[in-house]
Design a protein around this motif. Sequence first.
Motif, PDB file in Angstrom:
ATOM      1  N   GLN A  32      64.531  -1.496 -25.228  1.00  0.00           N
ATOM      2  CA  GLN A  32      63.975  -1.412 -24.150  1.00  0.00           C
ATOM      3  C   GLN A  32      63.765   0.140 -23.785  1.00  0.00           C
ATOM      4  N   LEU A  33      62.694   0.375 -23.061  1.00  0.00           N
ATOM      5  CA  LEU A  33      62.338   1.650 -22.448  1.00  0.00           C
ATOM      6  C   LEU A  33      62.080   1.642 -21.054  1.00  0.00           C
ATOM      7  N   ASP A  34      62.537   2.806 -20.463  1.00  0.00           N
ATOM      8  CA  ASP A  34      62.041   2.931 -19.085  1.00  0.00           C
ATOM      9  C   ASP A  34      60.319   3.414 -19.067  1.00  0.00           C
ATOM     10  N   PRO A  35      59.672   3.530 -17.970  1.00  0.00           N
ATOM     11  CA  PRO A  35      58.342   3.488 -17.786  1.00  0.00           C
ATOM     12  C   PRO A  35      57.861   4.871 -18.591  1.00  0.00           C
ATOM     13  N   ASP A  36      58.714   5.637 -18.476  1.00  0.00           N
ATOM     14  CA  ASP A  36      58.434   6.904 -19.213  1.00  0.00           C
ATOM     15  C   ASP A  36      58.591   7.388 -20.635  1.00  0.00           C
ATOM     16  N   GLY A  37      59.192   5.954 -20.956  1.00  0.00           N
ATOM     17  CA  GLY A  37      59.244   5.819 -22.605  1.00  0.00           C
ATOM     18  C   GLY A  37      60.630   6.414 -23.166  1.00  0.00           C
ATOM     19  N   GLN A  38      61.416   6.439 -22.092  1.00  0.00           N
ATOM     20  CA  GLN A  38      62.833   6.767 -22.678  1.00  0.00           C
ATOM     21  C   GLN A  38      63.588   5.572 -22.871  1.00  0.00           C
ATOM     22  N   LEU A  39      64.404   5.480 -24.191  1.00  0.00           N
ATOM     23  CA  LEU A  39      65.076   4.414 -24.701  1.00  0.00           C
ATOM     24  C   LEU A  39      66.349   4.163 -23.699  1.00  0.00           C
ATOM     25  N   THR A  40      66.412   2.922 -23.067  1.00  0.00           N
ATOM     26  CA  THR A  40      67.554   2.598 -22.274  1.00  0.00           C
ATOM     27  C   THR A  40      68.432   1.676 -22.671  1.00  0.00           C
ATOM     28  N   GLY A  41      67.931   0.947 -23.907  1.00  0.00           N
ATOM     29  CA  GLY A  41      69.089   0.106 -24.537  1.00  0.00           C
ATOM     30  C   GLY A  41      68.381  -0.512 -25.864  1.00  0.00           C
ATOM     31  N   TYR A  42      69.142  -0.782 -26.854  1.00  0.00           N
ATOM     32  CA  TYR A  42      68.604  -1.524 -27.784  1.00  0.00           C
ATOM     33  C   TYR A  42      69.729  -2.508 -28.540  1.00  0.00           C
ATOM     34  N   ARG A  43      69.186  -3.684 -29.168  1.00  0.00           N
ATOM     35  CA  ARG A  43      70.451  -4.546 -29.879  1.00  0.00           C
ATOM     36  C   ARG A  43      69.706  -5.066 -31.001  1.00  0.00           C
ATOM     37  N   ARG A  44      70.647  -5.327 -32.172  1.00  0.00           N
ATOM     38  CA  ARG A  44      70.286  -5.884 -33.342  1.00  0.00           C
ATOM     39  C   ARG A  44      70.089  -7.569 -32.987  1.00  0.00           C
ATOM     40  N   VAL A  45      69.094  -8.264 -33.208  1.00  0.00           N
ATOM     41  CA  VAL A  45      68.922  -9.409 -32.976  1.00  0.00           C
ATOM     42  C   VAL A  45      68.821 -10.441 -34.187  1.00  0.00           C
ATOM     43  N   ARG A  46      68.445  -9.753 -35.456  1.00  0.00           N
ATOM     44  CA  ARG A  46      68.660 -10.643 -36.672  1.00  0.00           C
ATOM     45  C   ARG A  46      68.613  -9.905 -37.778  1.00  0.00           C
ATOM     46  N   ARG A  47      69.168 -10.151 -38.966  1.00  0.00           N
ATOM     47  CA  ARG A  47      69.272  -9.639 -40.239  1.00  0.00           C
ATOM     48  C   ARG A  47      68.615 -10.689 -41.180  1.00  0.00           C
ATOM     49  N   TYR A  48      67.824 -10.084 -42.245  1.00  0.00           N
ATOM     50  CA  TYR A  48      67.497 -10.873 -43.205  1.00  0.00           C
ATOM     51  C   TYR A  48      66.868 -10.060 -44.474  1.00  0.00           C
ATOM     52  N   GLU A  49      66.799 -10.939 -45.621  1.00  0.00           N
ATOM     53  CA  GLU A  49      66.293 -10.208 -46.515  1.00  0.00           C
ATOM     54  C   GLU A  49      64.891  -9.951 -46.688  1.00  0.00           C
ATOM     55  N   ARG A  50      64.489  -8.782 -47.044  1.00  0.00           N
ATOM     56  CA  ARG A  50      62.967  -8.557 -47.009  1.00  0.00           C
ATOM     57  C   ARG A  50      62.146  -9.623 -47.620  1.00  0.00           C
ATOM     58  N   GLY A  51      62.372 -10.227 -48.750  1.00  0.00           N
ATOM     59  CA  GLY A  51      61.641 -11.315 -49.362  1.00  0.00           C
ATOM     60  C   GLY A  51      61.892 -12.666 -48.762  1.00  0.00           C
ATOM     61  N   ALA A 102      52.070  16.371 -13.623  1.00  0.00           N
ATOM     62  CA  ALA A 102      53.459  16.344 -14.554  1.00  0.00           C
ATOM     63  C   ALA A 102      54.220  14.806 -14.613  1.00  0.00           C
ATOM     64  N   THR A 103      54.032  14.102 -13.732  1.00  0.00           N
ATOM     65  CA  THR A 103      54.722  12.738 -13.863  1.00  0.00           C
ATOM     66  C   THR A 103      53.405  11.654 -14.280  1.00  0.00           C
ATOM     67  N   LYS A 104      52.490  12.038 -14.938  1.00  0.00           N
ATOM     68  CA  LYS A 104      51.572  11.203 -15.869  1.00  0.00           C
ATOM     69  C   LYS A 104      52.516  10.278 -16.896  1.00  0.00           C
ATOM     70  N   ARG A 105      52.314   8.901 -16.827  1.00  0.00           N
ATOM     71  CA  ARG A 105      53.036   8.003 -17.551  1.00  0.00           C
ATOM     72  C   ARG A 105      52.220   8.155 -19.075  1.00  0.00           C
ATOM     73  N   PRO A 106      53.032   8.155 -20.063  1.00  0.00           N
ATOM     74  CA  PRO A 106      52.695   8.110 -21.594  1.00  0.00           C
ATOM     75  C   PRO A 106      52.084   6.787 -21.668  1.00  0.00           C
ATOM     76  N   GLY A 107      51.113   6.856 -22.598  1.00  0.00           N
ATOM     77  CA  GLY A 107      50.418   5.650 -23.080  1.00  0.00           C
ATOM     78  C   GLY A 107      51.134   4.692 -23.998  1.00  0.00           C
ATOM     79  N   PRO A 108      50.544   3.564 -24.532  1.00  0.00           N
ATOM     80  CA  PRO A 108      51.203   2.980 -25.325  1.00  0.00           C
ATOM     81  C   PRO A 108      51.466   3.447 -26.623  1.00  0.00           C
ATOM     82  N   MET A 109      50.745   4.163 -27.300  1.00  0.00           N
ATOM     83  CA  MET A 109      50.665   4.771 -28.626  1.00  0.00           C
ATOM     84  C   MET A 109      51.895   5.775 -28.806  1.00  0.00           C
ATOM     85  N   GLU A 110      52.085   6.790 -27.421  1.00  0.00           N
ATOM     86  CA  GLU A 110      53.167   7.784 -27.309  1.00  0.00           C
ATOM     87  C   GLU A 110      54.231   6.850 -27.139  1.00  0.00           C
TER      88      GLU A 110
END
Length: 127
Positions: free
Chosen positions: A98-117, A35-43
């Motif tokens: 940022q996510l914990d080892p189980d893949g649960q989001l622990t935080g996020y922040r915007r670091v930059r904005r830009y025009e697509r082109g 039950a405590t098996k950690r998710p892989g990178p794709m998950e």
Amino acid sequence: MSNTNNAKESQSSQNSQNSSDSHNTTDDATDNTTATKRPGPMEVLRQARGQLAELTGMEAESVSSFEQTEEGWALEVEVLELERVPDTMSLMASYQVQLDPDGQLTGYRRVRRYERGRADAHRPGGR
């Protein structure tokens, strides 16, 4: 003599019970390990994109960086913040997630904005 036989039967019954209990404990430990098996990178990537979209209301377009850290996982995710016409004028944003080892989001922040082109400015000495 019947007291001796009853005592032997009782002891035998207790030994069977204890053996059964220890067997169940081993099975439970095995189930907990599974039950405590950690998710892989794709998950982890799928979970991160879904959780960020749920929190911000913006769908992730791509993941530009992804690494495992001591605390769990760190990603940089590109999202469409404001759609414009033509599409090259749409506003994009990079979010550090940022996510914990189980893949649960622990935080996020915007670091930059830009025009697509727009490409990043060339930095001297960098590539």
